[in-house]
Design a protein around this motif. Sequence first.
Motif, PDB file in Angstrom:
ATOM      1  N   GLU A  16       9.713  26.351 -57.145  1.00  0.00           N
ATOM      2  CA  GLU A  16       8.788  27.271 -57.597  1.00  0.00           C
ATOM      3  C   GLU A  16       9.481  28.790 -57.892  1.00  0.00           C
ATOM      4  OE1 GLU A  16       5.730  27.710 -54.602  1.00  0.00           O
ATOM      5  OE2 GLU A  16       4.776  25.518 -54.777  1.00  0.00           O
ATOM      6  N   PRO A  17       8.796  29.396 -58.692  1.00  0.00           N
ATOM      7  CA  PRO A  17       9.454  30.470 -59.017  1.00  0.00           C
ATOM      8  C   PRO A  17       8.891  31.618 -57.571  1.00  0.00           C
ATOM      9  CG  PRO A  17       7.669  30.368 -60.406  1.00  0.00           C
ATOM     10  CD  PRO A  17       7.840  28.997 -59.712  1.00  0.00           C
ATOM     11  N   PRO A  18       9.965  32.484 -57.293  1.00  0.00           N
ATOM     12  CA  PRO A  18       9.548  33.340 -56.364  1.00  0.00           C
ATOM     13  C   PRO A  18       8.109  34.045 -56.493  1.00  0.00           C
ATOM     14  CG  PRO A  18      11.698  33.772 -56.849  1.00  0.00           C
ATOM     15  CD  PRO A  18      11.150  32.882 -57.870  1.00  0.00           C
ATOM     16  N   SER A  19       7.348  34.217 -55.376  1.00  0.00           N
ATOM     17  CA  SER A  19       6.124  34.858 -55.565  1.00  0.00           C
ATOM     18  C   SER A  19       5.960  35.820 -54.459  1.00  0.00           C
ATOM     19  CB  SER A  19       5.049  33.896 -55.650  1.00  0.00           C
ATOM     20  OG  SER A  19       3.615  34.580 -55.681  1.00  0.00           O
ATOM     21  N   GLU A  20       5.325  37.095 -54.674  1.00  0.00           N
ATOM     22  CA  GLU A  20       5.245  38.036 -53.512  1.00  0.00           C
ATOM     23  C   GLU A  20       3.683  38.010 -53.123  1.00  0.00           C
ATOM     24  OE1 GLU A  20       6.361  42.107 -54.420  1.00  0.00           O
ATOM     25  OE2 GLU A  20       8.530  41.575 -55.070  1.00  0.00           O
ATOM     26  N   ARG A  21       2.889  37.034 -53.903  1.00  0.00           N
ATOM     27  CA  ARG A  21       1.373  37.026 -53.548  1.00  0.00           C
ATOM     28  C   ARG A  21       1.316  36.380 -52.149  1.00  0.00           C
ATOM     29  NH1 ARG A  21      -2.042  35.024 -58.377  1.00  0.00           N
ATOM     30  NH2 ARG A  21      -3.632  35.578 -56.843  1.00  0.00           N
ATOM     31  N   GLN A  22       0.428  36.597 -51.306  1.00  0.00           N
ATOM     32  CA  GLN A  22       0.329  36.022 -50.138  1.00  0.00           C
ATOM     33  C   GLN A  22      -0.438  34.593 -50.122  1.00  0.00           C
ATOM     34  OE1 GLN A  22      -1.968  38.662 -47.551  1.00  0.00           O
ATOM     35  NE2 GLN A  22      -0.229  39.923 -47.141  1.00  0.00           N
ATOM     36  N   ALA A  23      -1.141  34.581 -51.314  1.00  0.00           N
ATOM     37  CA  ALA A  23      -1.924  33.129 -51.365  1.00  0.00           C
ATOM     38  C   ALA A  23      -1.484  32.525 -52.594  1.00  0.00           C
ATOM     39  CB  ALA A  23      -3.200  33.344 -51.342  1.00  0.00           C
ATOM     40  N   LYS A  24      -1.267  31.154 -52.810  1.00  0.00           N
ATOM     41  CA  LYS A  24      -0.903  30.493 -54.148  1.00  0.00           C
ATOM     42  C   LYS A  24      -1.895  29.492 -54.363  1.00  0.00           C
ATOM     43  CE  LYS A  24       2.523  28.256 -56.690  1.00  0.00           C
ATOM     44  NZ  LYS A  24       1.686  27.064 -57.099  1.00  0.00           N
ATOM     45  N   LEU A  25      -2.655  29.384 -55.389  1.00  0.00           N
ATOM     46  CA  LEU A  25      -3.566  28.394 -55.924  1.00  0.00           C
ATOM     47  C   LEU A  25      -3.150  27.441 -56.548  1.00  0.00           C
ATOM     48  CD1 LEU A  25      -6.375  27.545 -55.830  1.00  0.00           C
ATOM     49  CD2 LEU A  25      -7.089  28.936 -57.916  1.00  0.00           C
ATOM     50  N   THR A  26      -3.280  26.229 -56.474  1.00  0.00           N
ATOM     51  CA  THR A  26      -2.666  25.090 -57.072  1.00  0.00           C
ATOM     52  C   THR A  26      -4.103  24.049 -57.484  1.00  0.00           C
ATOM     53  OG1 THR A  26      -0.547  24.938 -56.083  1.00  0.00           O
ATOM     54  CG2 THR A  26      -1.219  23.069 -57.591  1.00  0.00           C
ATOM     55  N   ARG A  27      -4.358  24.268 -58.949  1.00  0.00           N
ATOM     56  CA  ARG A  27      -5.270  23.548 -59.316  1.00  0.00           C
ATOM     57  C   ARG A  27      -5.282  21.826 -59.276  1.00  0.00           C
ATOM     58  NH1 ARG A  27      -9.985  26.671 -58.843  1.00  0.00           N
ATOM     59  NH2 ARG A  27      -9.650  28.413 -59.737  1.00  0.00           N
ATOM     60  N   ARG A  28      -6.205  21.158 -59.393  1.00  0.00           N
ATOM     61  CA  ARG A  28      -5.948  19.632 -59.326  1.00  0.00           C
ATOM     62  C   ARG A  28      -5.211  19.202 -60.726  1.00  0.00           C
ATOM     63  NH1 ARG A  28     -10.794  15.233 -59.301  1.00  0.00           N
ATOM     64  NH2 ARG A  28      -9.442  13.415 -59.689  1.00  0.00           N
ATOM     65  N   GLY A  29      -3.875  18.523 -60.400  1.00  0.00           N
ATOM     66  CA  GLY A  29      -3.380  18.037 -61.699  1.00  0.00           C
ATOM     67  C   GLY A  29      -2.175  18.943 -61.877  1.00  0.00           C
ATOM     68  N   GLU A  30      -2.150  20.185 -60.958  1.00  0.00           N
ATOM     69  CA  GLU A  30      -0.819  21.080 -61.059  1.00  0.00           C
ATOM     70  C   GLU A  30       0.098  20.787 -60.049  1.00  0.00           C
ATOM     71  OE1 GLU A  30      -2.813  25.005 -60.862  1.00  0.00           O
ATOM     72  OE2 GLU A  30      -3.384  25.029 -62.911  1.00  0.00           O
ATOM     73  N   GLY A  31       1.056  21.470 -60.102  1.00  0.00           N
ATOM     74  CA  GLY A  31       2.190  21.153 -59.156  1.00  0.00           C
ATOM     75  C   GLY A  31       3.325  20.347 -59.824  1.00  0.00           C
ATOM     76  N   ALA A  32       4.392  20.805 -59.055  1.00  0.00           N
ATOM     77  CA  ALA A  32       5.647  20.170 -59.500  1.00  0.00           C
ATOM     78  C   ALA A  32       5.715  18.680 -59.592  1.00  0.00           C
ATOM     79  CB  ALA A  32       6.949  20.625 -58.864  1.00  0.00           C
ATOM     80  N   LEU A  33       5.896  18.049 -60.650  1.00  0.00           N
ATOM     81  CA  LEU A  33       5.906  16.395 -60.539  1.00  0.00           C
ATOM     82  C   LEU A  33       7.373  16.101 -60.328  1.00  0.00           C
ATOM     83  CD1 LEU A  33       4.573  13.864 -61.413  1.00  0.00           C
ATOM     84  CD2 LEU A  33       5.241  14.432 -63.733  1.00  0.00           C
ATOM     85  N   LEU A  34       7.523  15.597 -59.180  1.00  0.00           N
ATOM     86  CA  LEU A  34       8.996  15.312 -58.996  1.00  0.00           C
ATOM     87  C   LEU A  34       9.339  13.701 -58.762  1.00  0.00           C
ATOM     88  CD1 LEU A  34       9.611  17.915 -56.035  1.00  0.00           C
ATOM     89  CD2 LEU A  34       9.899  18.108 -58.358  1.00  0.00           C
ATOM     90  N   TRP A  35       8.270  12.815 -58.773  1.00  0.00           N
ATOM     91  CA  TRP A  35       8.585  11.457 -58.924  1.00  0.00           C
ATOM     92  C   TRP A  35       7.514  10.884 -59.847  1.00  0.00           C
ATOM     93  CZ3 TRP A  35       5.668   7.265 -57.379  1.00  0.00           C
ATOM     94  CH2 TRP A  35       6.300   6.080 -57.436  1.00  0.00           C
ATOM     95  N   SER A  36       7.955   9.966 -60.699  1.00  0.00           N
ATOM     96  CA  SER A  36       7.204   9.022 -61.554  1.00  0.00           C
ATOM     97  C   SER A  36       7.789   7.709 -61.320  1.00  0.00           C
ATOM     98  CB  SER A  36       7.418   9.365 -62.991  1.00  0.00           C
ATOM     99  OG  SER A  36       6.793  10.767 -63.176  1.00  0.00           O
TER     100      SER A  36
END
Length: 201
Positions: free
Chosen positions: A72-92
Amino acid sequence: MEMDAQLLARAVGARVKHERKTRGWTLDRLADTAGISRRMLINVEQGAANPSVATLLHLSEALGVGLPALVEPPSERQAKLTRRGEGALLWSGERGGQARLVAGADRPDNVELWDWSLAPGDRHESTAHTPGTRELLQVQHGILRVHTGEESYELGPGDALSFHGDQPHAYVNDSSETTHFVLTVVEPSLGRSGGKESSHE
């Protein structure tokens, strides 16, 4: 929006290179510490490779940086929202299963929250993680078989399992329907190099 595989590879490469140079490490030193080849490391840093989860974990441990921070890129926000289907796909999986890293934290311990699906016949083998690592999972849909050490567990919807992740383990779907489960990995920061001379092995 789903993180594109090429964008993810470039982001991981830039972060690994940044962390390596911050420590004043050569390519050879990081490759040796992580237990991967120099060529693989070069490909990762150039964003020319989509490294496996195992390779990412080796790099994470060698650098003392949590896996979520690597993808993930660095973020200064205290909260991070990840919607359904989002996120880093690391295995298929070969049959259509997927594993997405959807949330994480790396202080004081590295904590990862994963969203997994295994298509019928899918199997994921995982090597042993850092000593003291725990994995906690709950099945949302379908049937999941977990192999850890010499033991095997079958879980159905709503069933949960906590086990030591510092030994080889596997997630298997040998049923006829897709299995969905959430997984949390808690890896202690102790033993990770963090750029220090102490061993992470």
